[in-house]
Design a protein around this motif. Structure first.
Motif, PDB file in Angstrom:
ATOM      1  N   LEU A   1       0.949   1.996  -3.740  1.00 40.96           N
ATOM      2  CA  LEU A   1      -0.525   2.737  -4.221  1.00 40.96           C
ATOM      3  C   LEU A   1      -0.091   4.357  -3.808  1.00 40.96           C
ATOM      4  O   LEU A   1      -0.663   5.311  -4.375  1.00 40.96           O
ATOM      5  CB  LEU A   1      -1.476   2.153  -3.438  1.00 40.96           C
ATOM      6  CG  LEU A   1      -1.670   0.551  -3.459  1.00 40.96           C
ATOM      7  CD1 LEU A   1      -3.170   0.162  -3.042  1.00 40.96           C
ATOM      8  CD2 LEU A   1      -1.728   0.422  -5.089  1.00 40.96           C
ATOM      9  N   LEU A   2       0.306   4.385  -2.604  1.00 45.87           N
ATOM     10  CA  LEU A   2       0.420   5.891  -2.004  1.00 45.87           C
ATOM     11  C   LEU A   2       1.099   6.919  -3.117  1.00 45.87           C
ATOM     12  O   LEU A   2       0.582   8.215  -2.944  1.00 45.87           O
ATOM     13  CB  LEU A   2       0.867   6.043  -0.501  1.00 45.87           C
ATOM     14  CG  LEU A   2       0.014   5.703   0.531  1.00 45.87           C
ATOM     15  CD1 LEU A   2       0.527   5.793   1.977  1.00 45.87           C
ATOM     16  CD2 LEU A   2      -1.236   6.753   0.504  1.00 45.87           C
TER      17      LEU A   2
ATOM     18  N   PHE B   1       0.674  -1.400   0.116  1.00 48.23           N
ATOM     19  CA  PHE B   1       0.133   0.024  -0.145  1.00 48.23           C
ATOM     20  C   PHE B   1       1.002   1.219   0.205  1.00 48.23           C
ATOM     21  O   PHE B   1       0.557   2.362  -0.844  1.00 48.23           O
ATOM     22  CB  PHE B   1      -1.044   0.078   1.139  1.00 48.23           C
ATOM     23  CG  PHE B   1      -1.947   1.023   1.343  1.00 48.23           C
ATOM     24  CD1 PHE B   1      -3.112   0.904   0.440  1.00 48.23           C
ATOM     25  CD2 PHE B   1      -1.723   2.298   2.047  1.00 48.23           C
ATOM     26  CE1 PHE B   1      -4.000   2.018   0.538  1.00 48.23           C
ATOM     27  CE2 PHE B   1      -2.846   3.063   2.124  1.00 48.23           C
ATOM     28  CZ  PHE B   1      -3.818   3.216   1.351  1.00 48.23           C
ATOM     29  N   GLU B   2       1.819   1.133   0.969  1.00 50.65           N
ATOM     30  CA  GLU B   2       2.957   2.402   1.183  1.00 50.65           C
ATOM     31  C   GLU B   2       3.764   2.654  -0.144  1.00 50.65           C
ATOM     32  O   GLU B   2       3.883   3.666  -0.663  1.00 50.65           O
ATOM     33  CB  GLU B   2       3.366   2.225   2.232  1.00 50.65           C
ATOM     34  CG  GLU B   2       2.564   2.489   3.633  1.00 50.65           C
ATOM     35  CD  GLU B   2       3.145   2.954   4.826  1.00 50.65           C
ATOM     36  OE1 GLU B   2       4.360   3.361   4.722  1.00 50.65           O
ATOM     37  OE2 GLU B   2       2.490   2.925   5.878  1.00 50.65           O
TER      38      GLU B   2
ATOM     39  N   THR C   1     -11.343   6.363  -2.401  1.00 50.61           N
ATOM     40  CA  THR C   1     -10.549   5.469  -3.078  1.00 50.61           C
ATOM     41  C   THR C   1      -9.506   4.657  -2.516  1.00 50.61           C
ATOM     42  O   THR C   1      -9.512   3.279  -2.761  1.00 50.61           O
ATOM     43  CB  THR C   1      -9.930   6.235  -4.452  1.00 50.61           C
ATOM     44  OG1 THR C   1     -10.798   6.836  -5.012  1.00 50.61           O
ATOM     45  CG2 THR C   1      -9.123   5.423  -5.354  1.00 50.61           C
ATOM     46  N   TYR C   2      -8.540   5.043  -1.548  1.00 50.39           N
ATOM     47  CA  TYR C   2      -7.558   4.452  -1.024  1.00 50.39           C
ATOM     48  C   TYR C   2      -8.154   3.490  -0.036  1.00 50.39           C
ATOM     49  O   TYR C   2      -7.702   2.372   0.258  1.00 50.39           O
ATOM     50  CB  TYR C   2      -6.525   5.568  -0.482  1.00 50.39           C
ATOM     51  CG  TYR C   2      -5.453   5.900  -1.447  1.00 50.39           C
ATOM     52  CD1 TYR C   2      -4.480   4.884  -1.776  1.00 50.39           C
ATOM     53  CD2 TYR C   2      -5.609   6.923  -2.119  1.00 50.39           C
ATOM     54  CE1 TYR C   2      -3.316   5.335  -2.598  1.00 50.39           C
ATOM     55  CE2 TYR C   2      -4.548   7.491  -3.053  1.00 50.39           C
ATOM     56  CZ  TYR C   2      -3.589   6.551  -3.261  1.00 50.39           C
ATOM     57  OH  TYR C   2      -2.543   6.833  -4.328  1.00 50.39           O
TER      58      TYR C   2
ATOM     59  N   GLN D   1      -9.440   9.974  -0.835  1.00 52.73           N
ATOM     60  CA  GLN D   1      -9.481   9.153   0.407  1.00 52.73           C
ATOM     61  C   GLN D   1     -10.381   7.819   0.296  1.00 52.73           C
ATOM     62  O   GLN D   1      -9.735   6.706   0.853  1.00 52.73           O
ATOM     63  CB  GLN D   1      -9.799   9.884   1.549  1.00 52.73           C
ATOM     64  CG  GLN D   1      -9.556   9.264   2.899  1.00 52.73           C
ATOM     65  CD  GLN D   1      -9.360  10.586   4.090  1.00 52.73           C
ATOM     66  OE1 GLN D   1      -9.274  11.648   3.844  1.00 52.73           O
ATOM     67  NE2 GLN D   1      -9.924   9.942   5.250  1.00 52.73           N
TER      68      GLN D   1
ATOM     69  N   ALA E   1      -9.251   0.442  -1.818  1.00 51.44           N
ATOM     70  CA  ALA E   1      -8.225  -0.154  -2.342  1.00 51.44           C
ATOM     71  C   ALA E   1      -7.294  -0.853  -1.340  1.00 51.44           C
ATOM     72  O   ALA E   1      -7.147  -2.146  -1.463  1.00 51.44           O
ATOM     73  CB  ALA E   1      -6.986   0.638  -3.070  1.00 51.44           C
ATOM     74  N   TYR E   2      -7.572  -0.445  -0.165  1.00 56.39           N
ATOM     75  CA  TYR E   2      -6.853  -1.265   1.104  1.00 56.39           C
ATOM     76  C   TYR E   2      -7.919  -2.312   1.360  1.00 56.39           C
ATOM     77  O   TYR E   2      -7.244  -3.376   1.862  1.00 56.39           O
ATOM     78  CB  TYR E   2      -6.689  -0.336   2.263  1.00 56.39           C
ATOM     79  CG  TYR E   2      -5.777  -0.788   3.500  1.00 56.39           C
ATOM     80  CD1 TYR E   2      -4.368  -0.689   3.371  1.00 56.39           C
ATOM     81  CD2 TYR E   2      -6.790  -1.385   4.605  1.00 56.39           C
ATOM     82  CE1 TYR E   2      -3.808  -1.504   4.291  1.00 56.39           C
ATOM     83  CE2 TYR E   2      -5.874  -1.714   5.502  1.00 56.39           C
ATOM     84  CZ  TYR E   2      -4.466  -1.786   5.521  1.00 56.39           C
ATOM     85  OH  TYR E   2      -3.633  -2.550   6.567  1.00 56.39           O
TER      86      TYR E   2
ATOM     87  N   ILE F   1      -5.180   9.509   4.910  1.00 58.91           N
ATOM     88  CA  ILE F   1      -5.286   8.061   4.504  1.00 58.91           C
ATOM     89  C   ILE F   1      -4.794   7.088   5.574  1.00 58.91           C
ATOM     90  O   ILE F   1      -5.302   6.154   5.774  1.00 58.91           O
ATOM     91  CB  ILE F   1      -4.813   8.005   3.115  1.00 58.91           C
ATOM     92  CG1 ILE F   1      -5.793   8.623   2.137  1.00 58.91           C
ATOM     93  CG2 ILE F   1      -4.950   6.506   2.748  1.00 58.91           C
ATOM     94  CD1 ILE F   1      -5.128   8.887   0.676  1.00 58.91           C
TER      95      ILE F   1
ATOM     96  N   VAL G   1      -1.053   9.504  -5.099  1.00 62.34           N
ATOM     97  CA  VAL G   1      -2.030  10.241  -4.478  1.00 62.34           C
ATOM     98  C   VAL G   1      -2.382  11.605  -5.427  1.00 62.34           C
ATOM     99  O   VAL G   1      -3.141  12.130  -5.735  1.00 62.34           O
ATOM    100  CB  VAL G   1      -1.540  10.717  -3.110  1.00 62.34           C
ATOM    101  CG1 VAL G   1      -2.606  11.860  -2.417  1.00 62.34           C
ATOM    102  CG2 VAL G   1      -2.046   9.367  -2.092  1.00 62.34           C
TER     103      VAL G   1
ATOM    104  N   LEU H   1      -5.937   1.884  -9.245  1.00 59.09           N
ATOM    105  CA  LEU H   1      -6.531   3.267  -8.572  1.00 59.09           C
ATOM    106  C   LEU H   1      -7.359   4.001  -9.156  1.00 59.09           C
ATOM    107  O   LEU H   1      -8.543   4.437  -8.522  1.00 59.09           O
ATOM    108  CB  LEU H   1      -5.372   3.895  -7.858  1.00 59.09           C
ATOM    109  CG  LEU H   1      -4.634   3.294  -6.823  1.00 59.09           C
ATOM    110  CD1 LEU H   1      -3.200   4.147  -6.340  1.00 59.09           C
ATOM    111  CD2 LEU H   1      -5.324   3.064  -5.639  1.00 59.09           C
TER     112      LEU H   1
END
Lengths: 211, 78
Positions: free
Chosen positions: A18-19, A14-15, A46-47, A44, A50-51, B71, A22, A67
Protein backbone atom coordinates in the motif's frame (compact mmCIF):
# COMPACT_ATOMS: atom_id res chain seq x y z
CA UNK A 1 12.66 -0.61 28.62
CA UNK A 2 11.82 0.40 25.05
CA UNK A 3 9.06 -1.62 23.49
CA UNK A 4 9.93 -3.14 20.16
CA UNK A 5 7.38 -2.38 17.45
CA UNK A 6 5.74 -5.64 16.49
CA UNK A 7 5.04 -6.24 12.84
CA UNK A 8 2.18 -8.52 11.95
CA UNK A 9 1.29 -9.74 8.47
CA UNK A 10 -1.00 -6.78 7.91
CA UNK A 11 1.80 -4.32 8.71
CA UNK A 12 3.94 -6.07 6.11
CA UNK A 13 1.17 -5.90 3.51
CA UNK A 14 0.58 -2.27 4.38
CA UNK A 15 4.21 -1.32 3.96
CA UNK A 16 4.98 -3.47 0.94
CA UNK A 17 1.80 -3.16 -1.10
CA UNK A 18 0.00 0.00 0.00
CA UNK A 19 2.64 2.57 0.97
CA UNK A 20 4.42 2.49 -2.42
CA UNK A 21 1.37 4.28 -3.89
CA UNK A 22 1.65 7.39 -1.70
CA UNK A 23 3.03 9.59 -4.48
CA UNK A 24 0.28 8.63 -6.94
CA UNK A 25 -2.38 9.28 -4.31
CA UNK A 26 -0.79 12.63 -3.45
CA UNK A 27 -1.01 13.70 -7.10
CA UNK A 28 -4.65 12.59 -7.35
CA UNK A 29 -5.56 14.25 -4.05
CA UNK A 30 -3.81 17.47 -5.00
CA UNK A 31 -5.84 17.75 -8.19
CA UNK A 32 -9.06 17.10 -6.29
CA UNK A 33 -8.43 19.59 -3.48
CA UNK A 34 -6.18 22.18 -5.21
CA UNK A 35 -4.33 22.48 -1.91
CA UNK A 36 -1.17 20.66 -0.85
CA UNK A 37 -1.90 20.38 2.87
CA UNK A 38 -5.49 19.29 2.24
CA UNK A 39 -4.19 16.73 -0.24
CA UNK A 40 -1.72 15.33 2.30
CA UNK A 41 -4.47 15.16 4.94
CA UNK A 42 -6.69 13.33 2.48
CA UNK A 43 -3.95 10.83 1.64
CA UNK A 44 -3.23 10.27 5.33
CA UNK A 45 -6.93 9.73 6.02
CA UNK A 46 -7.05 7.28 3.10
CA UNK A 47 -4.19 5.22 4.53
CA UNK A 48 -5.67 5.19 8.01
CA UNK A 49 -8.94 3.88 6.58
CA UNK A 50 -7.05 1.32 4.49
CA UNK A 51 -5.18 0.13 7.58
CA UNK A 52 -8.41 -0.08 9.56
CA UNK A 53 -9.99 -2.28 6.90
CA UNK A 54 -6.87 -4.10 5.76
CA UNK A 55 -8.41 -7.49 6.56
CA UNK A 56 -10.71 -6.87 3.57
CA UNK A 57 -7.75 -6.40 1.24
CA UNK A 58 -6.57 -9.54 -0.52
CA UNK A 59 -2.79 -9.71 -0.76
CA UNK A 60 -1.53 -9.38 -4.32
CA UNK A 61 -4.71 -7.83 -5.72
CA UNK A 62 -4.99 -4.29 -7.07
CA UNK A 63 -3.86 -2.26 -4.07
CA UNK A 64 -3.58 0.95 -6.06
CA UNK A 65 -7.17 0.80 -7.33
CA UNK A 66 -8.40 -0.06 -3.82
CA UNK A 67 -6.59 2.96 -2.34
CA UNK A 68 -7.87 5.29 -5.06
CA UNK A 69 -11.42 4.14 -4.37
CA UNK A 70 -11.01 4.81 -0.65
CA UNK A 71 -9.55 8.23 -1.39
CA UNK A 72 -12.33 9.13 -3.82
CA UNK A 73 -14.97 8.12 -1.28
CA UNK A 74 -13.21 10.01 1.51
CA UNK A 75 -13.06 13.10 -0.67
CA UNK A 76 -16.72 12.97 -1.63
CA UNK A 77 -18.20 11.88 1.69
CA UNK A 78 -16.17 13.81 4.20
CA UNK A 79 -13.28 15.81 3.01
CA UNK A 80 -15.01 18.40 0.85
CA UNK A 81 -17.06 19.54 3.82
CA UNK A 82 -13.84 20.69 5.43
CA UNK A 83 -12.20 21.93 2.25
CA UNK A 84 -10.85 25.44 2.16
CA UNK A 85 -12.10 25.81 -1.40
CA UNK A 86 -15.28 27.81 -2.14
CA UNK A 87 -18.50 25.81 -2.30
CA UNK A 88 -18.75 23.71 -5.41
CA UNK A 89 -21.66 22.08 -7.16
CA UNK A 90 -22.30 18.62 -5.80
CA UNK A 91 -20.29 15.93 -7.55
CA UNK A 92 -23.23 13.62 -8.18
CA UNK A 93 -25.43 16.45 -9.49
CA UNK A 94 -22.89 17.32 -12.15
CA UNK A 95 -22.39 13.68 -12.96
CA UNK A 96 -26.10 13.07 -13.46
CA UNK A 97 -26.29 16.06 -15.79
CA UNK A 98 -23.35 15.17 -18.00
CA UNK A 99 -23.43 11.40 -18.18
CA UNK A 100 -24.39 9.37 -21.15
CA UNK A 101 -23.56 5.77 -21.86
CA UNK A 102 -21.73 5.47 -25.17
CA UNK A 103 -18.79 3.80 -26.83
CA UNK A 104 -16.89 6.73 -28.25
CA UNK A 105 -13.15 6.57 -27.75
CA UNK A 106 -10.78 9.38 -28.43
CA UNK A 107 -7.14 10.15 -27.88
CA UNK A 108 -5.07 13.23 -28.55
CA UNK A 109 -4.53 12.76 -32.29
CA UNK A 110 -5.79 16.26 -33.10
CA UNK A 111 -3.64 18.00 -30.50
CA UNK A 112 -0.43 19.38 -31.95
CA UNK A 113 2.93 18.65 -30.35
CA UNK A 114 4.02 22.26 -30.85
CA UNK A 115 1.49 23.30 -28.24
CA UNK A 116 3.79 21.98 -25.55
CA UNK A 117 6.74 24.08 -26.75
CA UNK A 118 5.17 27.08 -25.05
CA UNK A 119 4.33 25.41 -21.81
CA UNK A 120 6.35 25.72 -18.65
CA UNK A 121 4.47 23.03 -16.75
CA UNK A 122 1.72 24.89 -14.93
CA UNK A 123 -0.54 25.07 -17.98
CA UNK A 124 -1.34 21.36 -18.07
CA UNK A 125 -2.10 21.39 -14.35
CA UNK A 126 -4.27 24.51 -14.74
CA UNK A 127 -6.09 23.03 -17.72
CA UNK A 128 -6.81 19.78 -15.88
CA UNK A 129 -7.80 21.59 -12.69
CA UNK A 130 -10.25 23.76 -14.62
CA UNK A 131 -12.21 20.71 -15.81
CA UNK A 132 -15.43 19.82 -13.97
CA UNK A 133 -14.63 17.32 -11.26
CA UNK A 134 -16.08 14.24 -12.95
CA UNK A 135 -14.04 14.94 -16.08
CA UNK A 136 -10.91 15.82 -14.12
CA UNK A 137 -11.20 12.55 -12.24
CA UNK A 138 -11.24 10.31 -15.33
CA UNK A 139 -8.34 12.19 -16.94
CA UNK A 140 -6.27 11.75 -13.79
CA UNK A 141 -7.17 8.10 -13.40
CA UNK A 142 -6.72 7.14 -17.05
CA UNK A 143 -4.13 9.46 -18.55
CA UNK A 144 -1.99 10.16 -15.50
CA UNK A 145 -2.31 6.94 -13.47
CA UNK A 146 -2.91 4.48 -16.29
CA UNK A 147 -5.97 2.70 -14.87
CA UNK A 148 -8.10 0.68 -17.30
CA UNK A 149 -11.73 1.65 -17.94
CA UNK A 150 -12.82 -1.30 -15.81
CA UNK A 151 -10.65 -0.16 -12.89
CA UNK A 152 -11.90 3.41 -13.22
CA UNK A 153 -15.49 2.18 -13.29
CA UNK A 154 -14.86 0.33 -10.02
CA UNK A 155 -13.09 3.30 -8.41
CA UNK A 156 -15.78 5.84 -9.20
CA UNK A 157 -18.77 3.47 -9.11
CA UNK A 158 -20.11 4.03 -12.63
CA UNK A 159 -20.65 1.73 -15.65
CA UNK A 160 -17.81 1.38 -18.17
CA UNK A 161 -19.89 3.17 -20.83
CA UNK A 162 -20.04 6.18 -18.54
CA UNK A 163 -16.26 6.09 -18.10
CA UNK A 164 -15.88 6.15 -21.90
CA UNK A 165 -18.34 8.98 -22.23
CA UNK A 166 -16.68 11.10 -19.55
CA UNK A 167 -13.23 10.43 -20.94
CA UNK A 168 -14.35 11.37 -24.44
CA UNK A 169 -15.79 14.69 -23.21
CA UNK A 170 -12.93 15.31 -20.79
CA UNK A 171 -10.25 14.93 -23.44
CA UNK A 172 -12.10 17.19 -25.86
CA UNK A 173 -12.36 19.84 -23.15
CA UNK A 174 -8.71 19.42 -22.19
CA UNK A 175 -7.61 19.73 -25.82
CA UNK A 176 -9.62 22.94 -26.16
CA UNK A 177 -8.07 24.40 -23.05
CA UNK A 178 -4.51 23.45 -24.01
CA UNK A 179 -5.03 24.85 -27.50
CA UNK A 180 -6.34 28.09 -25.96
CA UNK A 181 -3.24 28.34 -23.79
CA UNK A 182 -1.05 27.82 -26.84
CA UNK A 183 -2.94 30.50 -28.77
CA UNK A 184 -2.54 32.85 -25.85
CA UNK A 185 1.21 32.30 -25.97
CA UNK A 186 1.43 33.05 -29.65
CA UNK A 187 0.97 29.73 -31.36
CA UNK A 188 -1.97 29.35 -33.73
CA UNK A 189 -2.99 26.11 -35.34
CA UNK A 190 -4.47 26.98 -38.73
CA UNK A 191 -6.13 23.62 -39.26
CA UNK A 192 -9.86 24.08 -39.12
CA UNK A 193 -9.76 27.26 -37.04
CA UNK A 194 -11.17 30.62 -38.09
CA UNK A 195 -8.70 33.48 -37.89
CA UNK A 196 -9.50 36.20 -35.44
CA UNK A 197 -8.67 39.87 -35.85
CA UNK A 198 -5.03 40.49 -35.06
CA UNK A 199 -4.16 36.82 -34.88
CA UNK A 200 -2.20 36.79 -38.14
CA UNK A 201 0.80 38.53 -36.60
CA UNK A 202 1.10 35.79 -34.05
CA UNK A 203 0.87 32.88 -36.43
CA UNK A 204 3.99 30.90 -36.78
CA UNK A 205 5.36 30.15 -40.22
CA UNK A 206 5.64 26.47 -39.47
CA UNK A 207 1.91 26.12 -39.00
CA UNK A 208 1.42 26.99 -42.67
CA UNK A 209 3.25 23.82 -43.59
CA UNK A 210 0.35 21.86 -42.19
CA UNK A 211 -2.15 23.43 -44.60
CA UNK B 1 -12.17 -7.58 -37.87
CA UNK B 2 -10.90 -4.05 -37.62
CA UNK B 3 -11.35 -1.78 -40.61
CA UNK B 4 -7.90 -0.24 -40.83
CA UNK B 5 -8.68 1.92 -43.84
CA UNK B 6 -10.88 4.41 -42.11
CA UNK B 7 -9.08 7.40 -40.60
CA UNK B 8 -11.58 7.76 -37.78
CA UNK B 9 -11.16 4.11 -37.06
CA UNK B 10 -7.39 4.65 -36.94
CA UNK B 11 -7.80 7.40 -34.34
CA UNK B 12 -10.17 5.23 -32.36
CA UNK B 13 -7.81 2.26 -32.43
CA UNK B 14 -4.89 4.40 -31.30
CA UNK B 15 -6.96 5.76 -28.42
CA UNK B 16 -8.14 2.30 -27.45
CA UNK B 17 -4.61 0.90 -27.59
CA UNK B 18 -3.25 3.52 -25.21
CA UNK B 19 -6.30 3.16 -22.97
CA UNK B 20 -5.64 -0.63 -22.82
CA UNK B 21 -9.05 -1.28 -24.32
CA UNK B 22 -8.08 -3.48 -27.26
CA UNK B 23 -8.59 -7.20 -26.82
CA UNK B 24 -5.42 -9.29 -27.27
CA UNK B 25 -6.16 -10.16 -30.92
CA UNK B 26 -6.93 -6.56 -31.89
CA UNK B 27 -3.85 -5.40 -30.02
CA UNK B 28 -1.63 -7.73 -32.05
CA UNK B 29 -3.29 -6.57 -35.29
CA UNK B 30 -2.85 -2.96 -34.26
CA UNK B 31 0.84 -3.35 -33.40
CA UNK B 32 1.44 -5.16 -36.70
CA UNK B 33 -0.13 -2.22 -38.50
CA UNK B 34 2.10 0.18 -36.53
CA UNK B 35 5.11 -1.82 -37.72
CA UNK B 36 4.12 -1.80 -41.37
CA UNK B 37 1.88 1.20 -42.05
CA UNK B 38 3.48 4.69 -41.89
CA UNK B 39 0.10 6.28 -41.09
CA UNK B 40 -0.31 4.01 -38.11
CA UNK B 41 3.29 4.55 -37.07
CA UNK B 42 2.84 8.32 -37.21
CA UNK B 43 -0.44 8.25 -35.29
CA UNK B 44 1.06 5.93 -32.66
CA UNK B 45 4.15 8.09 -32.14
CA UNK B 46 2.06 11.25 -31.96
CA UNK B 47 -0.30 9.83 -29.35
CA UNK B 48 2.61 8.47 -27.31
CA UNK B 49 4.37 11.82 -27.37
CA UNK B 50 1.28 13.84 -26.37
CA UNK B 51 0.38 11.49 -23.52
CA UNK B 52 3.97 11.55 -22.26
CA UNK B 53 3.99 15.35 -22.38
CA UNK B 54 0.75 15.60 -20.41
CA UNK B 55 2.14 13.22 -17.79
CA UNK B 56 5.43 15.10 -17.68
CA UNK B 57 3.85 18.55 -17.39
CA UNK B 58 1.31 17.83 -14.69
CA UNK B 59 2.08 19.06 -11.19
CA UNK B 60 3.16 16.28 -8.85
CA UNK B 61 3.82 16.92 -5.17
CA UNK B 62 7.48 16.47 -4.27
CA UNK B 63 9.11 14.22 -1.72
CA UNK B 64 6.56 12.01 0.03
CA UNK B 65 8.90 10.64 2.72
CA UNK B 66 7.53 12.95 5.43
CA UNK B 67 3.98 11.95 4.65
CA UNK B 68 4.92 8.27 4.70
CA UNK B 69 6.52 8.73 8.10
CA UNK B 70 3.44 10.58 9.37
CA UNK B 71 1.21 7.72 8.19
CA UNK B 72 3.46 5.15 9.89
CA UNK B 73 3.42 7.15 13.11
CA UNK B 74 -0.38 7.31 13.00
CA UNK B 75 -0.91 3.59 12.56
CA UNK B 76 1.61 2.77 15.31
CA UNK B 77 -0.24 4.89 17.81
CA UNK B 78 -1.52 2.66 20.61
Amino acid sequence: MPQKVRKNKYDTIFEEELLPHVSALQTFAYHLTYHQEDADDLVQETYLKAYRFIEKYEKGTNAKAWLFKILKNAFINEYRKKSKQPAKVDFEDIVAYHDTDDHRVTGYSDLREEIFLHMMGDEVTSAINSLPIEFRTVILLCDIEGFTYQEIAAIIDVPIGTVRSRLFRARNLLKEKLTDYAHHHGYTDLRGHKKTAGSESKERDDSKEEE
Amino acid sequence: MINFNDHDELKKQVGMYFDQELDPKSKVEFLQKVETDPNYQKAYQHELLIRDKIKKHIHRPGDSSQLIQAIKNQIRKP
